[in-house]
Design a protein around this motif. Sequence first.
Motif, PDB file in Angstrom:
ATOM      1  N   VAL A   1       0.814  -1.159  -0.094  1.00 44.28           N
ATOM      2  CA  VAL A   1       0.074   0.043   0.012  1.00 44.28           C
ATOM      3  C   VAL A   1       0.797   1.202  -0.070  1.00 44.28           C
ATOM      4  O   VAL A   1       0.734   2.107  -0.751  1.00 44.28           O
ATOM      5  N   ALA A   2       1.820   1.494   0.857  1.00 46.02           N
ATOM      6  CA  ALA A   2       2.870   2.330   0.952  1.00 46.02           C
ATOM      7  C   ALA A   2       3.563   2.842  -0.383  1.00 46.02           C
ATOM      8  O   ALA A   2       3.573   3.696  -0.842  1.00 46.02           O
ATOM      9  N   ALA A   3       4.017   1.575  -1.104  1.00 54.89           N
ATOM     10  CA  ALA A   3       4.573   1.616  -2.341  1.00 54.89           C
ATOM     11  C   ALA A   3       3.730   2.286  -3.326  1.00 54.89           C
ATOM     12  O   ALA A   3       4.197   3.170  -4.181  1.00 54.89           O
TER      13      ALA A   3
ATOM     14  N   ALA B   1       6.583   4.311 -15.686  1.00 53.54           N
ATOM     15  CA  ALA B   1       7.723   3.186 -15.905  1.00 53.54           C
ATOM     16  C   ALA B   1       8.580   3.063 -14.737  1.00 53.54           C
ATOM     17  O   ALA B   1       9.017   2.221 -14.069  1.00 53.54           O
ATOM     18  N   ILE B   2       9.232   4.295 -14.546  1.00 51.33           N
ATOM     19  CA  ILE B   2      10.113   4.260 -13.240  1.00 51.33           C
ATOM     20  C   ILE B   2       9.567   3.831 -11.996  1.00 51.33           C
ATOM     21  O   ILE B   2      10.035   3.094 -11.064  1.00 51.33           O
ATOM     22  N   GLY B   3       8.154   4.471 -11.699  1.00 50.34           N
ATOM     23  CA  GLY B   3       7.452   4.456 -10.368  1.00 50.34           C
ATOM     24  C   GLY B   3       7.341   2.840 -10.380  1.00 50.34           C
ATOM     25  O   GLY B   3       7.017   2.299  -9.077  1.00 50.34           O
ATOM     26  N   VAL B   4       6.740   2.065 -11.436  1.00 52.24           N
ATOM     27  CA  VAL B   4       6.530   0.813 -11.198  1.00 52.24           C
ATOM     28  C   VAL B   4       7.924  -0.020 -10.888  1.00 52.24           C
ATOM     29  O   VAL B   4       7.659  -0.828  -9.913  1.00 52.24           O
ATOM     30  N   VAL B   5       8.785   0.157 -11.379  1.00 54.19           N
ATOM     31  CA  VAL B   5      10.037  -0.608 -11.085  1.00 54.19           C
ATOM     32  C   VAL B   5      10.620  -0.222  -9.712  1.00 54.19           C
ATOM     33  O   VAL B   5      10.618  -0.983  -8.937  1.00 54.19           O
ATOM     34  N   ALA B   6      10.437   1.149  -9.236  1.00 53.69           N
ATOM     35  CA  ALA B   6      10.828   1.387  -7.715  1.00 53.69           C
ATOM     36  C   ALA B   6       9.766   0.724  -6.755  1.00 53.69           C
ATOM     37  O   ALA B   6      10.010   0.150  -5.674  1.00 53.69           O
ATOM     38  N   ALA B   7       8.464   0.682  -6.996  1.00 47.66           N
ATOM     39  CA  ALA B   7       7.438   0.047  -6.250  1.00 47.66           C
ATOM     40  C   ALA B   7       7.324  -1.565  -6.070  1.00 47.66           C
ATOM     41  O   ALA B   7       7.437  -1.729  -5.038  1.00 47.66           O
ATOM     42  N   ILE B   8       7.743  -1.876  -7.265  1.00 46.44           N
ATOM     43  CA  ILE B   8       7.906  -3.530  -7.076  1.00 46.44           C
ATOM     44  C   ILE B   8       9.223  -3.952  -6.297  1.00 46.44           C
ATOM     45  O   ILE B   8       8.941  -4.828  -5.388  1.00 46.44           O
ATOM     46  N   ILE B   9      10.257  -3.279  -6.918  1.00 43.82           N
ATOM     47  CA  ILE B   9      11.531  -3.963  -6.082  1.00 43.82           C
ATOM     48  C   ILE B   9      11.338  -3.454  -4.639  1.00 43.82           C
ATOM     49  O   ILE B   9      11.823  -4.254  -3.663  1.00 43.82           O
TER      50      ILE B   9
END
Length: 445
Positions: free
Chosen positions: A151-153, A180-188
Amino acid sequence: MDTLTLVLTAVGSVLMLLFLVMKARLHAFVALMLVSIGAGVFSGMPLEKIAATMEKGMGGTLGFLAIVVALGAMFGKILHETGALDQIARKLLSTFGESRAHFALGIAGLICALPLFFEVAVVLLISMVFAVARRTGGNLVKLTIPLFAGVAAAAAFLLPGPTPMLLASQMKADFGWMIAIGVVAAIIGMLIAGPLFGTFISKYVTFELPKDVTEPTLDEDKMPSLGFSFALILFPLFLVGLKTIGARFVEPNTNLYHWLQFVGHPFVAILVACMVAIYGLALRRGMSKNKVMEICSAALQPAGTILLVIGAGGVFKQVLVDSGVGGALGNALIGAGLPIALACFLLAAAVRVIQGSATVACLTTVGLVMPIIETLDFSGAQRAALSICIAGGSIVLSHVNDAGFWLFGKFTGASELDTLKTWTVMETILGTTGALVGMAAFTML
């Protein structure tokens, strides 16, 4: 006015904000307005320009975000009331199985929180943790941390969340690159701060399942299909992504280019998604028009206070920009040899630790670094990467001045010390990981 005085004004303004909110117990909206006036006066701004700057800051911030937050709140509420979010969460849990439920809960939090405010997402999804814990008998920490991390991501890094949308708008970032960058940051970030850290810390901290919590019951026959539920949540992101595609692969100044730019604007994307949710889901499932109206009205009520505080944060940001305070502090950081991406992260983290609100930390940091960013003429993609760095800094080291700290403790029954060991560390890992992704993206763009 000399640089030292302007830097001291910036630091003093943030410290005063902390005093007014935490000690004087003023509402954040009033505190931000008072601090904004003080920053304008002590920075040497002409008195007749302070009010105009405050009006500009409020309008510039809410002119964009009010529409996004209002439509996004209605969209998320409809998805919840129709069972679309529950469908995704239940399917993920059944697919992963009980042994990997902590991964399922992290992914569920990440996906289902996309159209919701952080607090609303927690309230709606926490029952899944209790239900799984009851069936598996597992430590609640191992299950709770991944959900909160997901949720926080989503709240920190993913459009159409209010904070990342606000950052992209204020930084003039490319929305497609922001996704695009947000998805990578959120998943990792979610995977490291959620299931991995949750598994580790559960060996040292234990939460008991609340005795007064009952397992939720859902009518599977009346829920929308999993595919349709996923498609609805991802639909506005798809439309926003079309704008980036149009800018890269379609000839400029053609009709197709202009249409892609139009449908990919966040206003249009979320409005269309909201209409699809109302007419393609709610009404088709037999929900009355009066009920839909009631849901939409209820969704707007909690958004009002949030918008006012965000708007006041925009006022503070604009005063920092127009008074020269932001430029002075930004130049001081760059002059000290700090890379701009690292400076964005550290500034946001410092403001976050001092006053608690992630949104205010983002807005304050934008006000401090925007003069430098404008001078260096970064591209929309680079600005998106810097936005992710700011977002990461804005959520680290959550402690007693952050509402999320107490929200976590309320739902888990954790003591303040255990909340620091779990929630605070999780937020710090998540924010730092996301910011590192942003820094890496900035160096490559």
